[in-house]
Design a protein around this motif. Structure first.
Motif, short mmCIF file in Angstrom:
data_model
loop_
_atom_site.label_atom_id
_atom_site.label_comp_id
_atom_site.label_asym_id
_atom_site.label_seq_id
_atom_site.Cartn_x
_atom_site.Cartn_y
_atom_site.Cartn_z
N GLY A 15 9.37 11.35 7.20
CA GLY A 15 8.09 12.05 7.26
C GLY A 15 7.15 11.58 8.35
O GLY A 15 6.04 12.08 8.47
N ALA A 16 7.59 10.64 9.16
CA ALA A 16 6.74 10.15 10.25
C ALA A 16 6.72 11.19 11.37
O ALA A 16 7.71 11.86 11.63
N ALA A 17 5.57 11.32 12.02
CA ALA A 17 5.46 12.21 13.17
C ALA A 17 6.28 11.63 14.32
O ALA A 17 6.37 10.40 14.45
N PRO A 18 6.87 12.47 15.16
CA PRO A 18 7.68 11.96 16.28
C PRO A 18 6.93 10.98 17.19
O PRO A 18 7.52 10.04 17.71
N ASP A 19 5.63 11.19 17.36
CA ASP A 19 4.84 10.30 18.21
C ASP A 19 4.20 9.14 17.43
O ASP A 19 3.40 8.38 17.97
N LEU A 20 4.55 9.03 16.15
CA LEU A 20 4.02 8.01 15.23
C LEU A 20 2.52 8.11 15.02
O LEU A 20 1.87 7.14 14.63
N SER A 21 1.95 9.30 15.27
CA SER A 21 0.52 9.46 14.99
C SER A 21 0.25 9.48 13.49
O SER A 21 -0.87 9.29 13.06
N ALA A 22 1.29 9.71 12.72
CA ALA A 22 1.21 9.62 11.26
C ALA A 22 2.53 9.04 10.77
O ALA A 22 3.60 9.50 11.15
N ALA A 23 2.44 7.99 9.97
CA ALA A 23 3.66 7.35 9.47
C ALA A 23 3.34 6.57 8.20
O ALA A 23 2.21 6.16 7.97
N THR A 24 4.39 6.38 7.41
CA THR A 24 4.30 5.54 6.22
C THR A 24 5.20 4.33 6.44
O THR A 24 6.37 4.48 6.80
N PHE A 25 4.64 3.16 6.25
CA PHE A 25 5.36 1.91 6.45
C PHE A 25 5.59 1.25 5.10
O PHE A 25 4.70 1.23 4.26
N GLN A 26 6.79 0.69 4.90
CA GLN A 26 7.06 -0.10 3.71
C GLN A 26 6.96 -1.56 4.10
O GLN A 26 7.56 -1.99 5.08
N ILE A 27 6.21 -2.31 3.31
CA ILE A 27 6.07 -3.75 3.54
C ILE A 27 6.61 -4.45 2.29
O ILE A 27 6.05 -4.29 1.20
N PHE A 28 7.69 -5.18 2.47
CA PHE A 28 8.35 -5.82 1.34
C PHE A 28 7.72 -7.17 1.01
O PHE A 28 7.11 -7.81 1.85
N ASP A 29 7.87 -7.57 -0.23
CA ASP A 29 7.36 -8.84 -0.76
C ASP A 29 5.85 -8.96 -0.65
O ASP A 29 5.32 -10.04 -0.42
N GLU A 30 5.15 -7.84 -0.79
CA GLU A 30 3.68 -7.86 -0.77
C GLU A 30 3.17 -7.02 -1.93
O GLU A 30 3.89 -6.24 -2.53
N SER A 31 1.86 -7.17 -2.21
CA SER A 31 1.26 -6.51 -3.37
C SER A 31 -0.11 -5.95 -3.00
O SER A 31 -0.45 -5.84 -1.83
N HIS A 32 -0.89 -5.64 -4.04
CA HIS A 32 -2.24 -5.09 -3.84
C HIS A 32 -3.11 -6.02 -3.00
O HIS A 32 -4.00 -5.56 -2.29
N THR A 33 -2.87 -7.31 -3.08
CA THR A 33 -3.72 -8.27 -2.36
C THR A 33 -3.73 -7.96 -0.87
O THR A 33 -4.80 -7.77 -0.27
N ILE A 34 -2.57 -7.90 -0.25
CA ILE A 34 -2.52 -7.60 1.18
C ILE A 34 -2.74 -6.11 1.43
O ILE A 34 -3.32 -5.72 2.45
N GLY A 35 -2.30 -5.27 0.49
CA GLY A 35 -2.45 -3.82 0.67
C GLY A 35 -3.90 -3.40 0.82
O GLY A 35 -4.25 -2.65 1.75
N ASN A 36 -4.75 -3.88 -0.06
CA ASN A 36 -6.17 -3.50 0.00
C ASN A 36 -6.86 -4.10 1.23
O ASN A 36 -7.65 -3.43 1.89
N ALA A 37 -6.56 -5.36 1.54
CA ALA A 37 -7.17 -6.00 2.71
C ALA A 37 -6.74 -5.30 4.00
O ALA A 37 -7.55 -5.06 4.89
N LEU A 38 -5.47 -4.95 4.08
CA LEU A 38 -4.95 -4.29 5.27
C LEU A 38 -5.51 -2.87 5.39
O LEU A 38 -5.89 -2.44 6.49
N ARG A 39 -5.60 -2.16 4.28
CA ARG A 39 -6.20 -0.81 4.30
C ARG A 39 -7.64 -0.88 4.79
O ARG A 39 -8.07 -0.08 5.62
N TRP A 40 -8.39 -1.85 4.29
CA TRP A 40 -9.79 -2.01 4.71
C TRP A 40 -9.89 -2.28 6.21
O TRP A 40 -10.70 -1.67 6.91
#
Length: 101
Positions: free
Chosen positions: A3-28
């Motif tokens: 589902g990522a755009a060919p130019d990566l202008s939109a993409a979903t990344f999976q980050i393994f061995d992480e949780s809400h702690t890094i997810g929320n900080a990274l989103r912010w």
């Protein structure tokens, strides 16, 4: 992920061995970038040890570059907090609390 755009202008990344702690900080940190249109994360299932981070950019810019920049900035913030913490400990300049029996 799919589902990522060919130019990566939109993409979903999976980050393994992480949780809400890094997810929320990274989103912010990513949303502080004015070139980012949208950023959100989810934990697909509590038994899965990963987060999924969706980034959508304005003007066809790279979401991967936004992610890498946010990781660098978040690392700098953590280093600053660690430095201030150790400096405070070294000068004994911190609030103390003693539990009463």
């Amino acid at each position: 992920m799919a589902g990522a755009a060919p130019d990566l202008s939109a993409a979903t990344f999976q980050i393994f061995d992480e949780s809400h702690t890094i997810g929320n900080a990274l989103r912010w940190m990513i949303m502080k970038n004015p070139k980012v249109e949208f950023c959100g994360y989810s934990v697909p299932h509590p038994s899965e040890n990963l987060i999924q981070l969706r980034i959508q950019m304005y003007d066809g810019l790279s979401s991967l570059n936004a992610l890498l920049e946010a990781l660098t900035n978040l690392d700098a913030v953590c280093e600053t907090v660690e430095h201030k913490y150790h400096a405070s400990l070294a000068t004994n300049d911190y609030e103390r609390w003693e539990e009463r029996s």
